[in-house]
Enzyme design. Structure first.
Site, short mmCIF file in Angstrom:
data_model
loop_
_atom_site.label_atom_id
_atom_site.label_comp_id
_atom_site.label_asym_id
_atom_site.label_seq_id
_atom_site.Cartn_x
_atom_site.Cartn_y
_atom_site.Cartn_z
N CYS A 2 -61.48 10.88 -13.06
CA CYS A 2 -60.58 10.52 -14.14
C CYS A 2 -59.33 11.39 -14.04
O CYS A 2 -59.42 12.58 -13.72
CB CYS A 2 -61.15 10.70 -15.54
SG CYS A 2 -62.58 9.68 -15.84
N ARG A 27 -58.31 9.53 -8.56
CA ARG A 27 -59.38 10.13 -9.33
C ARG A 27 -60.23 9.10 -10.07
O ARG A 27 -61.21 9.44 -10.74
CB ARG A 27 -58.81 11.12 -10.34
CG ARG A 27 -57.89 12.16 -9.73
CD ARG A 27 -57.34 13.07 -10.79
NE ARG A 27 -58.39 13.88 -11.36
CZ ARG A 27 -58.80 15.03 -10.86
NH1 ARG A 27 -58.21 15.53 -9.79
NH2 ARG A 27 -59.77 15.70 -11.43
N TRP A 72 -62.65 6.80 -14.27
CA TRP A 72 -63.80 6.49 -13.44
C TRP A 72 -64.98 6.58 -14.38
O TRP A 72 -65.29 7.65 -14.89
CB TRP A 72 -63.92 7.50 -12.31
CG TRP A 72 -65.02 7.16 -11.34
CD1 TRP A 72 -64.95 6.32 -10.28
CD2 TRP A 72 -66.37 7.64 -11.37
NE1 TRP A 72 -66.17 6.25 -9.65
CE2 TRP A 72 -67.06 7.04 -10.30
CE3 TRP A 72 -67.08 8.51 -12.21
CZ2 TRP A 72 -68.40 7.29 -10.03
CZ3 TRP A 72 -68.41 8.75 -11.95
CH2 TRP A 72 -69.06 8.15 -10.86
N ASN A 98 -61.59 14.08 -19.29
CA ASN A 98 -62.15 14.02 -17.94
C ASN A 98 -63.36 14.95 -17.94
O ASN A 98 -63.22 16.13 -18.27
CB ASN A 98 -61.08 14.49 -16.94
CG ASN A 98 -61.63 14.77 -15.55
OD1 ASN A 98 -61.06 15.56 -14.81
ND2 ASN A 98 -62.70 14.13 -15.16
N GLY A 99 -64.54 14.42 -17.61
CA GLY A 99 -65.74 15.25 -17.60
C GLY A 99 -66.88 14.51 -18.27
O GLY A 99 -66.81 13.30 -18.51
N GLU A 446 -71.86 10.27 9.73
CA GLU A 446 -70.53 10.11 9.16
C GLU A 446 -70.05 8.66 9.33
O GLU A 446 -69.47 8.07 8.42
CB GLU A 446 -69.56 11.11 9.82
CG GLU A 446 -68.11 10.99 9.42
CD GLU A 446 -67.85 11.06 7.92
OE1 GLU A 446 -68.75 11.43 7.14
OE2 GLU A 446 -66.73 10.71 7.51
N LYS A 450 -69.12 6.07 6.28
CA LYS A 450 -67.80 5.41 6.23
C LYS A 450 -67.97 3.92 6.08
O LYS A 450 -67.31 3.27 5.27
CB LYS A 450 -67.04 5.75 7.52
CG LYS A 450 -65.61 6.04 7.38
CD LYS A 450 -65.22 7.44 6.99
CE LYS A 450 -65.83 8.00 5.75
NZ LYS A 450 -65.54 9.37 5.50
N GLU A 453 -69.45 2.90 2.63
CA GLU A 453 -68.54 3.27 1.54
C GLU A 453 -67.46 2.21 1.31
O GLU A 453 -67.10 1.94 0.17
CB GLU A 453 -67.90 4.61 1.92
CG GLU A 453 -66.99 5.22 0.90
CD GLU A 453 -66.43 6.57 1.36
OE1 GLU A 453 -66.42 6.83 2.58
OE2 GLU A 453 -66.00 7.34 0.49
N HIS A 469 -90.57 6.59 15.64
CA HIS A 469 -91.44 7.09 14.57
C HIS A 469 -91.33 6.24 13.31
O HIS A 469 -91.65 6.71 12.23
CB HIS A 469 -91.13 8.56 14.29
CG HIS A 469 -91.34 9.42 15.50
ND1 HIS A 469 -92.58 9.75 15.97
CD2 HIS A 469 -90.45 9.95 16.38
CE1 HIS A 469 -92.47 10.47 17.07
NE2 HIS A 469 -91.18 10.60 17.34
N LYS A 564 -61.95 9.51 -5.49
CA LYS A 564 -61.67 10.52 -4.45
C LYS A 564 -62.28 11.88 -4.79
O LYS A 564 -62.88 12.51 -3.94
CB LYS A 564 -60.15 10.63 -4.28
CG LYS A 564 -59.72 11.55 -3.17
CD LYS A 564 -59.97 10.93 -1.82
CE LYS A 564 -59.58 11.83 -0.67
NZ LYS A 564 -60.25 11.41 0.57
O1 M6R Z 1 -63.38 16.67 -1.87
P1 M6R Z 1 -64.68 16.89 -1.16
O2 M6R Z 1 -64.49 17.07 0.30
O3 M6R Z 1 -65.50 18.00 -1.76
O4 M6R Z 1 -65.48 15.54 -1.37
C1 M6R Z 1 -66.81 15.43 -0.98
C2 M6R Z 1 -67.26 13.99 -0.95
O5 M6R Z 1 -67.19 13.43 -2.21
C3 M6R Z 1 -66.39 13.15 0.00
O6 M6R Z 1 -66.36 13.70 1.27
C4 M6R Z 1 -66.92 11.71 0.08
O7 M6R Z 1 -68.18 11.71 0.65
C5 M6R Z 1 -65.93 10.86 0.86
N1 M6R Z 1 -65.34 9.92 -0.02
C6 M6R Z 1 -66.53 10.10 1.97
O8 M6R Z 1 -65.55 9.41 2.69
#
Ligand code: M6R
Length: 569
Positions: A2, A27, A72, A98-99, A446, A450, A453, A469, A564
């Site tokens: 947020c 955010r 958010w 926010n929180g 990773e 990606k 996501e 396994h 983000k």
């Molecule tokens: O800002 P940060 O690097 O601490 O964020 C951690 C994760 O939330 C962030 O890397 C998230 O997994 C990404 N959106 C993945 O692409």
């Protein structure tokens, strides 16, 4: 998560706040809104969806005292009603938050708050409104009753604003007679800013800022210089994600250059006797940490990566001969912050590896290793990940008393894309698996994160030695397996695993610099030192996710349900 924005001044605050919200959209982008005072009355405009919708709705509006929010969702669904700002039942206060207020149900009952108070934020707002005294006293007193995290900006119908925070970020700046408030320094205007610390508050009235501590006593605060990132508005490509992947080479170079020019490694404080390194992070930053742990082990330093969400509740035996590295692009991630605070309380050696100069994690750790990836806007982390891996690699060289690579080290690093035919083929499969061994297994994790996501494909990564396994049972003609192979020593082992997949009807695509996989579809990488290969091999995986996302017609910069910065637990 947020984004909060506020403005008091003589310009059109609605426009200023909407401008700020657009910057803060990373955010959260479920819904948004503004509140402003007109003739002693608070007006609110809210909408579901992105800030551009709000921009259209408010284009003819003007006010000098305005607060705004981009959401958010945590408590309460995504709809206009739950969008912020909220208006108190009395109509005298509006608030953006926010929180998360964890005890909102208990508070609602205890203080008999109006049944309209559905969300945690509304309960907090009505609690503030029920308190006695000036607005600053009300906010300070109510904040003592809440459990959880908050950054709040409260607007009174007399035009006074009060803000306060616990865990979630909040900043202010003053430019002549204008005051700007935001969750991120980036959305402020001016040369200098004030950062509120936890349990600090401020009242802004008649364009004058007064700071308070949690006891309601006035305090003075020092301003800091705003280091704005000039890259922010530099978008040459259709999406931020594409532009950010393509910036990788530049930001790796920039990071190396800065480390050399500014002697950054020499300024890092290490434990007197360094026995081991623990890396703590979330999501993509956790994958970078896993990679970092491997680099450190290769130079003889025992290392381990932890998920921050587990570390903070775990039973790790912390000790003074371990360096605790907190890895985070944003430097705001709630679990990483909580873990860092836990280590700080014990006064143990700690280091923040972050991409945001003014972030909370840097303030907590003090000892900082910055990455210079520039502002990353797309929710899916790409260039920041590569920079984190790069930075940890360089740090491992320093610990091994080796010199840093020459500045043109990454010059020959050719970008490898996925050809569109292969992208369409991957997208047509019901099951997608990423496999690898050693460092390549981490890249597989990773790559899988990606893809899921931004394309919403249900996929996962598995160490190829583990296939037999259990997971091999899922392999049939509906499965595509993307295998990453950049490490010589595991090449032949991986090859046998891939034959087993092929024998069961699975489609195999190999991403490698080696010529040994001619029997499979291949994505050919450029050749580098093996320890650098994780940075080379992740690029086509990022492109694969991007292209599939675009093929499905989704926006890669704003995947559903995500934001983000994850500033809530
Ligand atoms: O800002 P940060 O690097 O601490 O964020 C951690 C994760 O939330 C962030 O890397 C998230 O997994 C990404 N959106 C993945 O692409």
């Amino acid at each position: 998560m947020c984004g909060i924005c506020g403005y008091i001044g003589s310009s059109n605050g609605v426009k200023e706040v909407v401008r700020g919200l657009k910057i803060l959209e990373y955010r959260g982008y479920d819904s948004c809104g503004v509140a402003f005072v007109e003739n002693g009355k608070i007006d609110i405009v809210k909408t579901v969806g992105e800030v551009d919708n709000l921009k259209k709705l408010t284009k003819n509006m003007s006010a000098n005292v305005v607060i705004g929010h981009t959401r958010w969702a945590t408590h309460g669904g995504v709809n206009e009603r739950n969008a912020h700002p909220h208006l108190s039942t009395s109509g005298k206060l509006a608030m953006v938050h926010n929180g998360i207020i964890e005890n909102y149900k208990e508070l609602k009952e205890e203080f008999n708050l109006n049944s309209l108070s559905n969300t945690d934020s509304e309960v907090f707002l009505n609690l503030i409104d029920c308190e006695k005294g000036t607005l600053i006293n009300k906010v300070i007193n109510a904040s003592k009753k809440v459990q959880g995290t908050f950054a709040v900006l409260v607007l009174g119908s007399d035009g006074e604003m009060v803000l306060g925070k616990c865990e979630s970020p909040l900043y202010l700046s003053k430019v002549e007679n204008e005051v700007y408030i935001a969750s991120d320094v980036l959305a402020l205007k001016g040369e200098n800013y004030f950062a509120l610390n936890d349990h600090e508050f401020a009242s802004v009235k008649n364009r004058k800022i007064i700071f308070y501590n949690k006891n309601g006593e006035k305090i003075t605060k020092k301003s800091e210089k705003i280091e704005k990132n000039s890259d922010f508005s530099k978008i040459f490509y259709k999406t931020h994600m594409e532009s950010e992947i393509l910036e990788t080479k530049d930001v790796l170079n920039k990071t190396l250059k800065k480390y050399k020019e500014e002697n950054i490694f020499q300024n890092i404080k290490l434990p007197k006797k360094l026995n081991s390194i623990s890396l703590i992070a979330c999501g993509t930053a956790y994958h970078a940490s896993l990679m970092g742990a491997e680099f450190f082990k290769k130079v003889g330093v025992d290392a381990r990566a932890y998920l921050a969400s587990e570390f903070r509740y775990g039973r790790e035996l912390l000790n003074k001969n371990t360096l605790y590295i907190f890895v985070s692009q944003s430097g705001e991630t709630a679990d990483t912050i909580a873990s860092a605070k836990m280590v700080k309380e014990r006064n143990l050696p700690m280091l923040a590896l972050t991409n945001m100069e003014n972030c909370l994690l840097n303030r907590i750790c003090e000892n900082v290793l910055p990455t210079f990836a520039g502002r990353e806007i797309a929710v899916a982390s790409t260039k920041a990940y590569s920079c984190q891996v790069w930075s940890l690699y360089l740090f491992s060289l320093i610990l091994a008393n080796k010199s840093l690579p020459k500045e043109d080290f990454v010059k020959n690093f050719a970008f490898v894309n996925y050809d569109d035919k292969l992208v369409k083929e991957v997208a047509s499969y019901k099951k997608v698996f990423f496999v690898g061994r050693d460092l390549d297994y981490i890249t597989a994790m990773e790559a899988s994160l990606k893809l899921k996501e931004i394309s919403y494909i249900n996929c996962f990564a598995i160490a190829s030695g583990e296939l037999k396994h259990g997971t091999l049972a899922l392999i049939d003609s509906d499965a595509v397996v993307i295998a990453i192979c950049t490490q010589e020593k595991i090449k032949s082992k991986l090859k046998s695993n891939l034959e087993e997949i092929k024998a069961r009807g699975g489609k195999v695509i190999v991403v490698s610099q080696f010529d040994d996989f001619k029997d499979f579809s291949c994505v050919k990488l450029s050749k580098f030192d093996e320890l650098f290969m994780p940075i080379v091999s992740v690029i086509p995986m990022q492109f694969l996710a991007l292209k599939i996302c675009e093929l499905f017609g989704y926006n890669p910069d704003k995947p559903r349900n995500l934001a983000k910065s994850v500033t809530v637990e």
